[in-house]
Design a protein around this motif. Structure first.
Motif, PDB file in Angstrom:
ATOM      1  N   CYS A   1       2.474   0.605  -3.801  1.00  0.00           N
ATOM      2  CA  CYS A   1       3.272  -0.056  -2.773  1.00  0.00           C
ATOM      3  C   CYS A   1       4.598  -0.564  -3.317  1.00  0.00           C
ATOM      4  O   CYS A   1       4.662  -1.043  -4.454  1.00  0.00           O
ATOM      5  N   VAL A   2       5.613  -0.468  -2.491  1.00  0.00           N
ATOM      6  CA  VAL A   2       6.925  -1.060  -2.796  1.00  0.00           C
ATOM      7  C   VAL A   2       7.231  -2.050  -1.673  1.00  0.00           C
ATOM      8  O   VAL A   2       6.690  -1.946  -0.575  1.00  0.00           O
ATOM      9  N   PRO A   3       8.101  -3.023  -1.923  1.00  0.00           N
ATOM     10  CA  PRO A   3       8.324  -4.082  -0.931  1.00  0.00           C
ATOM     11  C   PRO A   3       9.124  -3.674   0.288  1.00  0.00           C
ATOM     12  O   PRO A   3       9.085  -4.334   1.305  1.00  0.00           O
TER      13      PRO A   3
ATOM     14  N   GLU B   1      13.137  -6.424   0.085  1.00  0.00           N
ATOM     15  CA  GLU B   1      13.464  -6.594  -1.328  1.00  0.00           C
ATOM     16  C   GLU B   1      14.942  -6.935  -1.539  1.00  0.00           C
ATOM     17  O   GLU B   1      15.283  -7.765  -2.387  1.00  0.00           O
TER      18      GLU B   1
ATOM     19  N   CYS C   1       7.237 -10.507  -4.971  1.00  0.00           N
ATOM     20  CA  CYS C   1       6.126 -10.026  -5.797  1.00  0.00           C
ATOM     21  C   CYS C   1       4.795 -10.211  -5.070  1.00  0.00           C
ATOM     22  O   CYS C   1       3.939  -9.320  -5.064  1.00  0.00           O
TER      23      CYS C   1
ATOM     24  N   ASP D   1       4.380 -10.403  -1.831  1.00  0.00           N
ATOM     25  CA  ASP D   1       4.371  -9.448  -0.725  1.00  0.00           C
ATOM     26  C   ASP D   1       3.938  -8.060  -1.175  1.00  0.00           C
ATOM     27  O   ASP D   1       3.137  -7.399  -0.503  1.00  0.00           O
ATOM     28  N   THR D   2       4.467  -7.609  -2.290  1.00  0.00           N
ATOM     29  CA  THR D   2       4.167  -6.264  -2.783  1.00  0.00           C
ATOM     30  C   THR D   2       2.689  -6.143  -3.151  1.00  0.00           C
ATOM     31  O   THR D   2       2.028  -5.154  -2.803  1.00  0.00           O
TER      32      THR D   2
ATOM     33  N   ASN E   1       0.518  -6.353   0.140  1.00  0.00           N
ATOM     34  CA  ASN E   1       0.536  -5.110   0.911  1.00  0.00           C
ATOM     35  C   ASN E   1      -0.406  -4.077   0.309  1.00  0.00           C
ATOM     36  O   ASN E   1      -1.148  -3.390   1.024  1.00  0.00           O
TER      37      ASN E   1
ATOM     38  N   GLU F   1      13.838  -3.160  -9.204  1.00  0.00           N
ATOM     39  CA  GLU F   1      12.956  -2.591  -8.182  1.00  0.00           C
ATOM     40  C   GLU F   1      11.526  -2.831  -8.646  1.00  0.00           C
ATOM     41  O   GLU F   1      11.221  -2.661  -9.826  1.00  0.00           O
TER      42      GLU F   1
ATOM     43  N   SER G   1       7.118  -2.442  -7.835  1.00  0.00           N
ATOM     44  CA  SER G   1       6.042  -1.743  -7.140  1.00  0.00           C
ATOM     45  C   SER G   1       4.719  -2.259  -7.676  1.00  0.00           C
ATOM     46  O   SER G   1       4.661  -2.888  -8.737  1.00  0.00           O
TER      47      SER G   1
END
Length: 438
Positions: free
Chosen positions: A133-135, A139, A152, A154-155, A158, A223, A225
């Motif tokens: 997952c990525v934000p 972001e 962080c 949130d990522t 998710n 970035e 993930s």
């Protein structure tokens, strides 16, 4: 004997590498540029004193200009690219100490693959899940305004919730950060945040790898993930097959704002820049509420699974009302967006009817509505109204289910599973109106 031609080539090489012209080098040395030209063409040699001055100006040793062996062994250091390898290595070792010390992780060294094992001895047919997952859109705002901890969380959340909507337990999570020479203190804080959210959800933390790339990122850029793994007994995986007409829909509150809804808010911010500094009430700023971290529902979903009363669980990653094929209504009520199939899926002939009058109106969403940019009839097709997960349970289990969820999160009874007469192809549809008035 010194080779004039070779020494001239080396002077020319390092001069160009430093971005200095022949005239500029000549001016530094207080000589004519024709003298520099003759050196580089191999027609003459600088004096010994001049060679040492040239090496100082070009940031090389005199041996590099004179010695063939030194020239052939020249290289480029990471420091020249802007990367301090020693500091990075020290930081990675410090972050590696945050890895969970348990039976799941066998090895999580930052320089190697993560080795782990999952105890499935009590399962007849274990099924595994994995996701990276990525934000997303959230972001960019997080980086601009320093909400590093929230993004962080949130990522990680998710990644966990994608696994949880299949009724599976997240077991392991590993984070990744690509960055320039970002603050060591902030990177360690981000790793600590991933560790904390994992601990809170009883998920093993396999560390946070840092790929420092100052040639690709500015010092302020990064970035992130998160890669997560989950497992569940095959007959407990939620596929939608358990869903029955009459099942009750319960909405579980998330503390944060879904990142997939951010592009819509960004348009609002572009149209009304004053919203960046606006308050939604006396105590809370809009930007703080917008960047608040979301909730992982590990305890809620696993407890419902343990009680045997969970028929369906679906993330509300974007909208509260969403068509079964992934299309949402536009301003005129027409359907848009390409076809998309979800799994778990709603059984043929059934769908979820949400009573919009039972949906809570939380302060953030009231504030968004009051900006008068999105019409009332489609608001729930754009935002999840603060509900992060919808679960379906049998009518007879509603009281117990809400008590179970209530131990961890606020929840509301918001609808039921019905025959999709008049709503063919829709996963969820609304009835009634949201109660916007205070």
């Amino acid at each position: 004997m010194l080779d004039k031609e070779e020494i001239g080539k080396r002077i020319a090489f390092f001069r160009r590498e430093r971005g200095i012209t022949q005239k500029e080098l000549a001016d530094f040395l207080h000589i004519s540029y024709q003298a520099v030209s003759k050196w580089e063409l191999g027609k003459s040699l600088p004096t010994v004193e001049m060679l040492y001055e040239i090496s100082r100006l070009l940031h090389v040793t005199a041996d590099m200009l004179l010695n063939e062996n030194e020239w052939q062994n020249r290289g480029i250091s990471y420091r020249e690219s802007g990367l301090d390898v020693r500091k990075l290595y020290t930081l990675k070792k410090k972050i590696a100490e945050l890895c969970s010390k348990d039976d799941v992780i066998l090895s999580a060294d930052f320089a190697d693959a993560c080795l782990f094992q999952i105890d499935t001895s009590g399962m007849k047919e274990p099924v595994y899940a994995c996701i990276n997952c990525v934000p997303g859109s959230k972001e960019k705002l997080a980086k601009e305004y320093g909400y590093n901890r929230e993004i962080c969380v949130d990522t990680a959340v998710n990644a966990m919730n994608y696994i949880l909507q299949h009724g599976m337990k997240p077991v392991l999570l590993k984070a990744m950060v690509l960055c320039g020479n970002y603050s060591e203190e902030q990177l360690f804080l981000m790793a600590q945040t991933f560790r904390q959210i994992c601990s809170r959800n009883q998920v093993s933390f396999a560390g946070m790898e840092i790929a420092a790339q100052p040639v690709n990122f500015t010092p302020e850029e990064y970035e992130i993930s998160a890669f997560a793994v989950g497992v569940q007994e095959k007959d407990k995986v939620l596929t939608g097959s358990r869903v029955e007409e009459g099942d009750v829909l319960i909405g579980i509150k998330t503390e944060g704002f879904a990142g997939t809804g951010y592009p819509l808010v960004k348009v609002m911010l572009d149209k009304k820049p004053e919203l960046y500094h606006a308050k939604i009430d006396e105590n809370n700023f809009f930007l703080d509420e917008l960047m608040r971290a979301n909730t992982a529902f590990t305890r809620e979903i696993m407890a419902l699974q343990e009680a045997g009363c969970l028929h369906l669980a679906l993330r509300c990653g974007h909208a509260l009302l969403n068509k079964g094929d992934g299309r949402v209504a536009d301003r005129q009520g027409r359907l848009a967006m390409p076809k998309w199939k979800s799994w778990p899926a709603m059984p043929e002939g059934l769908g979820g009817c949400i009573d919009l009058s039972d949906v809570p109106v939380l302060p953030l969403y009231r504030f968004l509505f009051e900006q008068d940019m999105i019409g009332e009839n489609v608001f729930a097709y754009h935002f999840n109204m603060g509900i992060g997960m919808i679960v379906a349970v049998p009518e007879k289990c509603v009281k117990d289910a809400m008590e179970i969820i209530g131990r961890f999160s606020e929840c509301w009874r918001i609808g039921r599973i019905e025959a999709d007469d008049g709503h063919k192809g829709e996963m969820f549809w609304g009835r009634g109106q949201i109660r916007w008035k205070r």
